[in-house]
Design an enzyme around this catalytic site. Structure first.
Site, PDB file in Angstrom:
ATOM      1  N   ARG A  71       6.686   6.361  -5.309  1.00  7.13           N
ATOM      2  CA  ARG A  71       7.847   6.913  -4.614  1.00  7.13           C
ATOM      3  C   ARG A  71       8.656   7.745  -5.606  1.00  7.13           C
ATOM      4  O   ARG A  71       8.661   7.478  -6.797  1.00  7.13           O
ATOM      5  CB  ARG A  71       8.729   5.784  -4.073  1.00  7.13           C
ATOM      6  CG  ARG A  71       8.263   5.250  -2.741  1.00  7.13           C
ATOM      7  CD  ARG A  71       9.236   4.238  -2.180  1.00  7.13           C
ATOM      8  NE  ARG A  71       9.268   3.031  -2.972  1.00  7.13           N
ATOM      9  CZ  ARG A  71      10.241   2.677  -3.785  1.00  7.13           C
ATOM     10  NH1 ARG A  71      11.310   3.445  -3.932  1.00  7.13           N
ATOM     11  NH2 ARG A  71      10.185   1.565  -4.472  1.00  7.13           N
ATOM     12  N   TYR A 200       1.064  10.402  -1.441  1.00  6.67           N
ATOM     13  CA  TYR A 200       1.038   9.012  -1.896  1.00  6.67           C
ATOM     14  C   TYR A 200       1.792   8.076  -0.939  1.00  6.67           C
ATOM     15  O   TYR A 200       2.910   8.370  -0.515  1.00  6.67           O
ATOM     16  CB  TYR A 200       1.647   8.878  -3.297  1.00  6.67           C
ATOM     17  CG  TYR A 200       1.927   7.432  -3.635  1.00  6.67           C
ATOM     18  CD1 TYR A 200       0.898   6.601  -4.074  1.00  6.67           C
ATOM     19  CD2 TYR A 200       3.179   6.882  -3.414  1.00  6.67           C
ATOM     20  CE1 TYR A 200       1.135   5.264  -4.305  1.00  6.67           C
ATOM     21  CE2 TYR A 200       3.422   5.534  -3.646  1.00  6.67           C
ATOM     22  CZ  TYR A 200       2.402   4.735  -4.093  1.00  6.67           C
ATOM     23  OH  TYR A 200       2.619   3.404  -4.310  1.00  6.67           O
ATOM     24  N   LYS A 209       9.004   2.471   4.177  1.00  5.28           N
ATOM     25  CA  LYS A 209      10.369   2.477   3.631  1.00  5.28           C
ATOM     26  C   LYS A 209      11.247   3.487   4.361  1.00  5.28           C
ATOM     27  O   LYS A 209      12.442   3.254   4.555  1.00  5.28           O
ATOM     28  CB  LYS A 209      10.349   2.809   2.138  1.00  5.28           C
ATOM     29  CG  LYS A 209       9.393   1.978   1.313  1.00  5.28           C
ATOM     30  CD  LYS A 209       9.837   0.560   1.141  1.00  5.28           C
ATOM     31  CE  LYS A 209       8.988  -0.111   0.059  1.00  5.28           C
ATOM     32  NZ  LYS A 209       9.237  -1.535  -0.086  1.00  5.28           N
ATOM     33  N   HIS A 229      14.919  -5.576   3.121  1.00  2.00           N
ATOM     34  CA  HIS A 229      13.784  -5.544   2.202  1.00  2.00           C
ATOM     35  C   HIS A 229      13.409  -6.985   1.856  1.00  2.00           C
ATOM     36  O   HIS A 229      13.646  -7.445   0.740  1.00  2.00           O
ATOM     37  CB  HIS A 229      14.208  -4.756   0.958  1.00  2.00           C
ATOM     38  CG  HIS A 229      13.087  -4.373   0.058  1.00  2.00           C
ATOM     39  ND1 HIS A 229      13.281  -3.982  -1.245  1.00  2.00           N
ATOM     40  CD2 HIS A 229      11.755  -4.306   0.251  1.00  2.00           C
ATOM     41  CE1 HIS A 229      12.130  -3.691  -1.807  1.00  2.00           C
ATOM     42  NE2 HIS A 229      11.185  -3.892  -0.922  1.00  2.00           N
ATOM     43  N   SER A 251      11.743  -4.928  -6.871  1.00  2.00           N
ATOM     44  CA  SER A 251      10.318  -4.844  -7.182  1.00  2.00           C
ATOM     45  C   SER A 251      10.031  -5.558  -8.506  1.00  2.00           C
ATOM     46  O   SER A 251      10.928  -5.743  -9.332  1.00  2.00           O
ATOM     47  CB  SER A 251       9.861  -3.394  -7.244  1.00  2.00           C
ATOM     48  OG  SER A 251      10.705  -2.688  -8.094  1.00  2.00           O
ATOM     49  N   CYS A 253       9.241  -8.711  -8.922  1.00  2.00           N
ATOM     50  CA  CYS A 253       9.710 -10.092  -8.979  1.00  2.00           C
ATOM     51  C   CYS A 253       8.778 -11.042  -8.225  1.00  2.00           C
ATOM     52  O   CYS A 253       9.106 -12.196  -8.003  1.00  2.00           O
ATOM     53  CB  CYS A 253      11.124 -10.203  -8.426  1.00  2.00           C
ATOM     54  SG  CYS A 253      12.370  -9.469  -9.480  1.00  2.00           S
ATOM     55  N   THR A 256       5.243 -10.469  -2.987  1.00  2.00           N
ATOM     56  CA  THR A 256       4.000 -10.731  -2.254  1.00  2.00           C
ATOM     57  C   THR A 256       3.446 -12.108  -2.646  1.00  2.00           C
ATOM     58  O   THR A 256       2.948 -12.846  -1.800  1.00  2.00           O
ATOM     59  CB  THR A 256       2.975  -9.617  -2.531  1.00  2.00           C
ATOM     60  OG1 THR A 256       3.568  -8.367  -2.179  1.00  2.00           O
ATOM     61  CG2 THR A 256       1.721  -9.797  -1.699  1.00  2.00           C
ATOM     62  N   ASN A 257       3.571 -12.477  -3.922  1.00  2.00           N
ATOM     63  CA  ASN A 257       3.096 -13.796  -4.347  1.00  2.00           C
ATOM     64  C   ASN A 257       3.878 -14.916  -3.668  1.00  2.00           C
ATOM     65  O   ASN A 257       3.301 -15.919  -3.234  1.00  2.00           O
ATOM     66  CB  ASN A 257       3.208 -13.955  -5.867  1.00  2.00           C
ATOM     67  CG  ASN A 257       2.254 -13.045  -6.617  1.00  2.00           C
ATOM     68  OD1 ASN A 257       1.332 -12.484  -6.027  1.00  2.00           O
ATOM     69  ND2 ASN A 257       2.476 -12.890  -7.908  1.00  2.00           N
ATOM     70  N   ASP A 280       7.243  -7.695   2.825  1.00  2.00           N
ATOM     71  CA  ASP A 280       8.078  -6.597   2.316  1.00  2.00           C
ATOM     72  C   ASP A 280       9.322  -6.311   3.154  1.00  2.00           C
ATOM     73  O   ASP A 280      10.369  -6.035   2.605  1.00  2.00           O
ATOM     74  CB  ASP A 280       7.229  -5.322   2.205  1.00  2.00           C
ATOM     75  CG  ASP A 280       7.865  -4.249   1.333  1.00  2.00           C
ATOM     76  OD1 ASP A 280       8.534  -4.612   0.343  1.00  2.00           O
ATOM     77  OD2 ASP A 280       7.700  -3.061   1.639  1.00  2.00           O
ATOM     78  N   ASN A 371       0.683   1.432 -10.683  1.00  2.00           N
ATOM     79  CA  ASN A 371       1.172   1.365  -9.296  1.00  2.00           C
ATOM     80  C   ASN A 371       0.023   1.576  -8.305  1.00  2.00           C
ATOM     81  O   ASN A 371       0.247   1.999  -7.171  1.00  2.00           O
ATOM     82  CB  ASN A 371       2.274   2.406  -9.078  1.00  2.00           C
ATOM     83  CG  ASN A 371       3.023   2.176  -7.773  1.00  2.00           C
ATOM     84  OD1 ASN A 371       3.244   1.040  -7.346  1.00  2.00           O
ATOM     85  ND2 ASN A 371       3.415   3.266  -7.103  1.00  2.00           N
ATOM     86  N   SER A 372      -1.201   1.276  -8.716  1.00  2.00           N
ATOM     87  CA  SER A 372      -2.320   1.402  -7.776  1.00  2.00           C
ATOM     88  C   SER A 372      -2.176   0.329  -6.694  1.00  2.00           C
ATOM     89  O   SER A 372      -1.579  -0.725  -6.921  1.00  2.00           O
ATOM     90  CB  SER A 372      -3.656   1.272  -8.504  1.00  2.00           C
ATOM     91  OG  SER A 372      -3.716   0.059  -9.215  1.00  2.00           O
ATOM     92  N   ARG A 373      -2.731   0.605  -5.536  1.00  2.00           N
ATOM     93  CA  ARG A 373      -2.406  -0.193  -4.349  1.00  2.00           C
ATOM     94  C   ARG A 373      -3.616  -0.573  -3.534  1.00  2.00           C
ATOM     95  O   ARG A 373      -4.644   0.109  -3.562  1.00  2.00           O
ATOM     96  CB  ARG A 373      -1.482   0.636  -3.437  1.00  2.00           C
ATOM     97  CG  ARG A 373      -0.159   1.021  -4.060  1.00  2.00           C
ATOM     98  CD  ARG A 373       0.841  -0.070  -3.880  1.00  2.00           C
ATOM     99  NE  ARG A 373       2.071   0.184  -4.620  1.00  2.00           N
ATOM    100  CZ  ARG A 373       3.215  -0.445  -4.352  1.00  2.00           C
ATOM    101  NH1 ARG A 373       3.279  -1.329  -3.386  1.00  2.00           N
ATOM    102  NH2 ARG A 373       4.287  -0.201  -5.068  1.00  2.00           N
TER     103      ARG A 373
HETATM  104  O1  SAT Z   1       5.305   3.102  -2.052  1.00  2.00           O
HETATM  105  S1  SAT Z   1       6.050   2.107  -1.275  1.00  2.00           S
HETATM  106  O2  SAT Z   1       7.435   2.512  -1.161  1.00  2.00           O
HETATM  107  O3  SAT Z   1       5.483   1.975   0.056  1.00  2.00           O
HETATM  108  C1  SAT Z   1       5.929   0.635  -2.032  1.00  2.00           C
HETATM  109  C2  SAT Z   1       7.011   0.437  -3.014  1.00  2.00           C
HETATM  110  O4  SAT Z   1       7.227   1.272  -3.886  1.00  2.00           O
HETATM  111  O5  SAT Z   1       7.683  -0.610  -2.919  1.00  2.00           O
HETATM  112 MN    MN Z   2       9.115  -3.211  -1.220  1.00  2.00          MN
END
Ligand code: SAT
Ligand code: MN
Length: 589
Positions: A71, A200, A209, A229, A251, A253, A256-257, A280, A371-373
Site C-alpha cells: 500500500r 498490488y 481497505k 480494523h 500491522s 502484531c 492473523t495468528n 482483518d 510483504n509477499s502475500r
Molecule cells: O495490502 S493490504 O492493504 O490489503 C494489506 C495490508 O497492508 O494490511
Molecule cells: Mn489489516
C-alpha cells in the site's frame, strides 16, 4: 451482457466506459466457467503461473512490478468537500481537482484492453449488514483475487436490487504502473474510489481497505454502525457455548495468528476450541437484542506469507494449500511450488525470487518480498467458524485493543467503562526497537489500528465511538487492552505469545461473564496474577506479576505523549477523552 437492470449501476458503468474507452466490457457473473477462461487467459499471457496441481491444486503465482509491492499511504487520499472533514491524519485532496487530474489519466486508459465489471458483496449475501460494491478494472489479477476475497458475481447485484443507489463505485486501472502517477483516491461523499497505476493487493482490491474500512467507516458514522480494523474469533467452552471477541492491532502484531489461535494443551484437553470469523476487518452493528453484532465483510484472507509456517500458524498455512493466489513469493522450479522466508529451513535450490530472477539462497538475499502475500479462500481454513456466513453475524462479548510495547502497557487491563475504553483505544501505539543500537523504541500512535484506514476526521471517529457506547448502554461489550510484547532487560519477549495468548483471552471472557476478579490500578482493572492460568508454562507467578506491573513514571511520560497526540485534533477531540486523560494523570499522582 449487463447483469442487472439497476439503472444506477448501468449509468455509472456507461460513464466509466466513456471515460476509459476499453475495447470490450465483460461483466463478471462469478461462474466457474467464466473464471476458468480468465485463468487460462492469464496463464497464456504469463500474468499468472499455474502451480503443482497435486501439491497446490488450483493455486496460482503472480509477481507485481518491483516498484509496486505494498500500500502507498503517501499517495492515498481522502477527497472530502471540506478539507477539515478528512482530518489531520489523512492526506486530503480537493475532490474537484482529484476528479479532474485523475480524469485526465483515466481518459482512454483502457484502449486496447478489456474492462471487467465486478459486482461484489462485502458480507454474506442477504445480510442487512452487507453492502454491495462494483469494481471496474483492466486487471485479471484483480478479478481472480476479488473472487477469493469477496462474494462476487450476479448474486451481489441481486442483493442490491433493481433500484438501490447504495453501492460503492470502484474504478481501477493498472495504467502503466507508474509510481509517480500512482493515486488511491477516496470520495466518501460519493461512495467512490479511484485507483490508478498500481497492480498490488490493497491498492487495487478495492473491496478491502478502500471500501470495507475507509468508505465504510464514513458510512458507519452516518448510519450508526462501525467498520473496524479488527479480527473476530470465537472461543468455545467444553459445554459448546461460544463467546466472541473482536480485536484491533496495528500491522505486525500477529492479528492473523491470534484469529487462528491453537489452544494450548491445558485448554485443548478440556475441550476448548477457537473458531475464526475474520482476520482483518469487522463490521459491527447493534442487533435487535441490543447487543453488538459483527460480521467479517471479507470472504478470504490476504495474509503476509513470510513467517507463516506449520508452527506459527498451521491453520493459515492449511488455508493456502488449494485455490490460492500467491503474490511475490519464491517460485520453486524443482516441484513447481512456492516458498518464503520462515516457511521451513530448506530454501529451494533451483528457484526464482519474487522478482522472477534466478535466486541463490546462500547469498543471504531474501527470496520472497517481506510483504509477499497469499490470497486464500476462508472456506479452506480448518478452524473457520460455523457462523462465518451467518447473515446475523456473531454477538461480541469483548473488544480488545493491543500494540507492541516493550515496557509501558501491561499484559492485559480492562477499561473502567465504555468511555474509558474509547480512551484506551485512542491511545493505542506500537514501538519499533532499534535493537542493534539499543536505542529506545519510537512510538507510533495508531488509534484503534485505524490510522491509515479512517475515512474521515479521527476526532469525529472518536465521537462516533462514544455515541455507539451510549446506544449500546449496559449491553456494550467490555473493552480491554493487551500487550504480548513486553521485554526483559536483554530485550527478550517475556510472554510466550501465540497459542498461549488464549490464557489472557480466558481472563477477558471470565470478566465479561462476571466470573473473574480484578484489581484497580491507575490505568484500569487488572487480573490478580493468580487468575492468569500458567499451568504447563515455563513461567512463575512472579513473572506474571512483572508482566502486569504498571510503571507510574513510564505512564507519566506516556501521558505527555498523549497530550501531544491529542493536540492534533483541535476542537474536534471530544471533551470526554480530555477528561479521561486528566483522570489518568490524576491517578498517576
Ligand atoms: O495490502 S493490504 O492493504 O490489503 C494489506 C495490508 O497492508 O494490511
Ligand atoms: Mn489489516
Amino acid at each position: 451482457m449487463a447483469l442487472t437492470k439497476n439503472q444506477n449501476v448501468l449509468n455509472w458503468v456507461d460513464e466509466v466506459v466513456a471515460l476509459t474507452k476499453p475495447d470490450q466490457v465483460v461483466w463478471i457473473d462469478g461462474s466457474e466457467e467464466q473464471l476458468k477462461a480468465l485463468r487460462d487467459q492469464a496463464l497464456a499471457s504469463g500474468e499468472m503461473t499455474a502451480l503443482n496441481e497435486e501439491k497446490l491444486p488450483g493455486c496460482l503465482l503472480h509477481r507485481t512490478a518491483v516498484n509496486d509491492v505494498a500500500r502507498v499511504e503517501h499517495r492515498t487520499f481522502i477527497c472530502s468537500q471540506d478539507e477539515k472533514d478528512a482530518g489531520p491524519t489523512n492526506n486530503w485532496w480537493d475532490p474537484k481537482e482529484a476528479y479532474t487530474k485523475l480524469g485526465e489519466m483515466f481518459d482512454g486508459v483502457m484502449k486496447g484492453r478489456t474492462m471487467y465489471v465486478i459486482p461484489y458483496s462485502m458480507g454474506p449475501i442477504g445480510s442487512v449488514m452487507s453492502k454491495v460494491g462494483v469494481e471496474v478494472t483492466d486487471s485479471i489479477y484483480v478479478v481472480l483475487n476479488m473472487d477469493i476475497m469477496t462474494r462476487m458475481g450476479k448474486a451481489a447485484l441481486d442483493h442490491l436490487g433493481p433500484d438501490s443507489n447504495d453501492f460503492v463505485r470502484g474504478l481501477h486501472s493498472k495504467a502503466d504502473i507508474d509510481e509517480e502517477k500512482r493515486y488511491i483516491c477516496h470520495f466518501p461523499e460519493d461512495n467512490t474510489i479511484w485507483s490508478i497505476n498500481s497492480g498490488y493487493g490493497g491498492n487495487v482490491l478495492l473491496g478491502k481497505k478502500c471500501f470495507a474500512l475507509r468508505i465504510a467507516s464514513y458510512q458507519g458514522k452516518n448510519e450508526g454502525w462501525m467498520a473496524e480494523h479488527m479480527l473476530i474469533l470465537g472461543v468455545e467452552n467444553p459445554q459448546g457455548d461460544v463467546r466472541y471477541i473482536a480485536a484491533a492491532f496495528p500491522s505486525a502484531c500477529g492479528k492473523t495468528n491470534l484469529a487462528m489461535l491453537i489452544p494450548p494443551e491445558v485448554y485443548a484437553k478440556q475441550g476448548y476450541k477457537v473458531w475464526t470469523v475474520g482476520d482483518d476487518i469487522a463490521w459491527l452493528r447493534k442487533g435487535e437484542d441490543g447487543r453488538l453484532w459483527a460480521i467479517n465483510p471479507e470472504n478470504g484472507f490476504f495474509g503476509v506469507a513470510p513467517g507463516t509456517n506449520e508452527k506459527s500458524n498451521p491453520n493459515a498455512l492449511a488455508s493456502t494449500r488449494k485455490g490460492t493466489i500467491f503474490t511475490n513469493v519464491v517460485h520453486n522450479l524443482d516441484d513447481n511450488t512456492v516458498w518464503w522466508e520462515g516457511l521451513d529451513k530448506n530454501p529451494p535450490q533451483n528457484a526464482l525470487n519474487w522478482k522472477g530472477e534466478k535466486w541463490d539462497s546462500s547469498t543471504g538475499e531474501k527470496g520472497a518480498h517481506p510483504n509477499s502475500r497469499f490470497t486464500a479462500p476462508a472456506v479452506n481454513c480448518p478452524c473457520i467458524s460455523s457462523e462465518f456466513n451467518n447473515p446475523k453475524g456473531v454477538p461480541i462479548s469483548a473488544i480488545v485493543f493491543g500494540g507492541r510495547r516493550a515496557k509501558t502497557a501491561p499484559l492485559v487491563y480492562q477499561s473502567r467503562d465504555w468511555q474509558h475504553g474509547v480512551f484506551v483505544g485512542s491511545i493505542m501505539a506500537s514501538e519499533t526497537t532499534a535493537a542493534a543500537t539499543g536505542a529506545v523504541g519510537v512510538v507510533r500512535r495508531d488509534p484503534m489500528a485505524m490510522l491509515p484506514f479512517c475515512g474521515y476526521h479521527m476526532g469525529d471517529y472518536f465521537k462516533h465511538w462514544l455515541e455507539m457506547g451510549e446506544k449500546l448502554g449496559d449491553k456494550a461489550p467490555k473493552i480491554f487492552n493487551v500487550n504480548w510484547f513486553r521485554t526483559d532487560d536483554e530485550g527478550h519477549f517475556i510472554w510466550p505469545g501465540f497459542g498461549d495468548n488464549m490464557r489472557v483471552l480466558m481472563w477477558i471472557l471470565d470478566r465479561c461473564a462476571g466470573k473473574a476478579d480484578a484489581v484497580e490500578t491507575p490505568i484500569g482493572y487488572e487480573p490478580k496474577a493468580e487468575d492468569i492460568n500458567i499451568e504447563g508454562l515455563d513461567l512463575t507467578i512472579d513473572t506474571v506479576r512483572d508482566l502486569l506491573n504498571v510503571d507510574k513514571s513510564l505512564w507519566k511520560e506516556e501521558a505527555k505523549g498523549i497530550h501531544e497526540f491529542y493536540g492534533k485534533f483541535g476542537d474536534r477531540l471530544p471533551n470526554e477523552l480530555q477528561d479521561e486523560l486528566a483522570a489518568l494523570e490524576k491517578n498517576l499522582d
